[in-house]
Design an enzyme around this catalytic site. Structure first.
Site, mmCIF file in Angstrom:
data_model
loop_
_atom_site.group_PDB
_atom_site.id
_atom_site.type_symbol
_atom_site.label_atom_id
_atom_site.label_comp_id
_atom_site.label_asym_id
_atom_site.label_seq_id
_atom_site.Cartn_x
_atom_site.Cartn_y
_atom_site.Cartn_z
ATOM 1 N N ALA A 1 0.994 -1.316 -0.265
ATOM 2 C CA ALA A 1 0.111 0.049 -0.005
ATOM 3 C C ALA A 1 0.581 1.253 -0.002
ATOM 4 C CB ALA A 1 -0.991 -0.041 1.065
ATOM 5 N N ARG A 2 1.351 1.724 1.079
ATOM 6 C CA ARG A 2 2.069 2.825 1.352
ATOM 7 C C ARG A 2 3.347 2.556 2.424
ATOM 8 N NH1 ARG A 2 1.127 3.874 -2.928
ATOM 9 N NH2 ARG A 2 -0.083 5.506 -4.047
ATOM 10 N N GLU B 1 10.806 6.859 -1.532
ATOM 11 C CA GLU B 1 11.265 5.933 -2.874
ATOM 12 C C GLU B 1 11.871 6.675 -3.726
ATOM 13 O OE1 GLU B 1 7.520 4.321 -4.079
ATOM 14 O OE2 GLU B 1 7.154 3.251 -2.282
ATOM 15 N N ALA C 1 1.234 -2.451 -9.028
ATOM 16 C CA ALA C 1 0.190 -1.826 -10.103
ATOM 17 C C ALA C 1 0.746 -2.426 -11.438
ATOM 18 C CB ALA C 1 -0.234 -0.656 -9.918
ATOM 19 N N ASP D 1 6.661 -4.088 -0.953
ATOM 20 C CA ASP D 1 6.711 -3.388 -2.205
ATOM 21 C C ASP D 1 6.805 -1.799 -2.144
ATOM 22 O OD1 ASP D 1 6.556 -3.493 -5.236
ATOM 23 O OD2 ASP D 1 4.398 -2.804 -4.828
ATOM 24 N N HIS E 1 7.986 -1.054 -5.811
ATOM 25 C CA HIS E 1 6.871 -0.606 -6.072
ATOM 26 C C HIS E 1 5.955 -1.183 -7.206
ATOM 27 C CE1 HIS E 1 3.975 3.177 -4.953
ATOM 28 N NE2 HIS E 1 3.167 2.201 -5.295
HETATM 29 C C1 MLT Z 1 -1.538 3.530 -6.708
HETATM 30 O O1 MLT Z 1 -1.504 4.240 -5.827
HETATM 31 O O2 MLT Z 1 -2.130 3.335 -7.659
HETATM 32 C C2 MLT Z 1 -0.112 2.648 -6.770
HETATM 33 O O3 MLT Z 1 0.427 2.600 -5.723
HETATM 34 C C3 MLT Z 1 0.386 2.463 -8.290
HETATM 35 C C4 MLT Z 1 1.355 3.461 -8.597
HETATM 36 O O4 MLT Z 1 1.127 4.611 -8.048
HETATM 37 O O5 MLT Z 1 2.022 3.436 -9.546
#
Ligand code: MLT
Length: 326
Positions: free
Chosen positions: A235-236, A265, A287, A260, A284
């Site tokens: 998530a974060r 970052e 997605a 992740d 990360h």
């Molecule tokens: C998101 O918040 O959608 C994901 O962390 C994906 C991204 O930001 O690349």
């Protein structure tokens, strides 16, 4: 009137097709911009399409007098100063549906890789060893998975985890009747955070990063978790106090973590969790599937076109802005 859209990050080119087809829209998609170039190029922009790597803060809003809307190709909007956007009348929208499946599947991949030490075993074999003793794993079946944040992604993870015959408990501060019904349909017990911490063998984080969720996994909450718990975070990064988690892993209270995302970052080379035995990491990527990146790019571009040309807005994450004039 012609509107100008700036895409200062690596958003999938499918977004450009949507913008190209719209009458009255010009755009620049230079790829990931330096901060200085962003501040320069944003001067002309009526709209931005961004991912998580671009910080849209007061300085950017100040440099962008024409800015009307920002679309986030993705879910999290913690990289956008929403208060400042609202104060300046800038509409911020996100694309919450497009990368749900990618993130759900990645979370399961992390959980399995963590339980069975797959990255470490891969590295060991590549280094020329044939070690079948060092990587004794644990099964998911019969274990309790605690899901923090039972939105689209959290509930998608729960559904798959139930197929692995896990017991699933979940906590969400915004739990309402609909969420309780969805949980019941999937076979998930909604609970409070304390019970989730105390009961779970695996804990997976799916909460947005806000001032109240920041640092929720810390020395105190870790101490209330079961010994041997494993933590997954796609998530974060800042949901976790990383030094506290590293200490809990070194002490053997936490058996491992799959990460992740990081509070910074890319993470610094001396990050407390990177390289720690029992911890696996990726940069990360949750997605990052072709399907998800096309979906969020196209949706973000459509949000911008509809907002600029028709005054129609969807997925607005700072709804107070709508009481002003667009
Ligand atoms: C998101 O918040 O959608 C994901 O962390 C994906 C991204 O930001 O690349």
């Amino acid at each position: 009137m012609t509107y100008h859209v700036l895409i200062p990050d690596n958003v999938h080119p499918a977004a450009l097709e949507v913008l190209r087809e719209a009458q009255g829209i010009t755009f620049d998609a230079p790829g990931k911009l330096s901060r200085a170039d962003l501040l320069e190029q944003v001067k002309q922009a009526h709209a931005l399409i961004i991912r998580s790597g671009v910080r849209v803060d007061a300085e950017v809003f100040e440099a962008a007098p024409r800015l009307k809307c920002v679309a986030r190709a993705g879910v999290g909007v913690d990289n956008v100063d929403l208060e400042e956007a609202t104060r300046r009348g800038v509409i911020v929208m996100n694309t919450p549906g497009g990368n749900t499946t990618a993130t759900v599947e990645y979370t399961l991949a992390l959980m399995l890789a963590l339980a069975r030490h797959i990255p470490q075993a891969h590295a060991s074999l590549e280094a020329g060893r044939w070690d079948r003793k060092a990587f004794m794993g644990t099964e998911l079946r019969g274990k309790t998975l605690g899901i923090v944040g039972f939105g689209r992604i959290g509930s998608g993870v729960a559904r798959r985890a139930r197929a692995f015959e896990m017991r699933v408990v979940a906590y969400d501060p915004f739990c309402d009747g609909r969420m309780t019904a969805r949980a019941a349909e999937i076979g998930v017990e909604m609970t409070d955070l304390e019970t989730l911490f105390a009961d779970s063998d695996f804990i997976s984080l799916h909460a947005a990063l806000t001032e109240s969720s920041r640092g929720m996994i810390n020395r105190q909450s870790l101490a209330r978790m079961k010994k041997g718990v494993r933590i997954i975070n796609a998530a974060r990064g800042a949901l976790i106090v990383e030094d506290d988690l590293a200490e809990a892993i070194r002490e053997g209270h936490v058996a491992g973590a799959a990460l992740d995302v990081y509070s910074e970052e890319p993470p610094p080379t001396d990050h407390p969790l990177i390289g720690l035995p029992g911890v696996i990491h990726t940069p990360h990527l949750a997605a990052s599937t072709a399907e998800a990146q096309v979906a969020v790019a196209v949706e973000a571009a459509r949000l911008i076109v509809n907002a600029l040309l028709q005054g129609e807005t969807r997925n607005v994450v700072n709804p107070d802005v709508l009481s002003g004039e667009f």
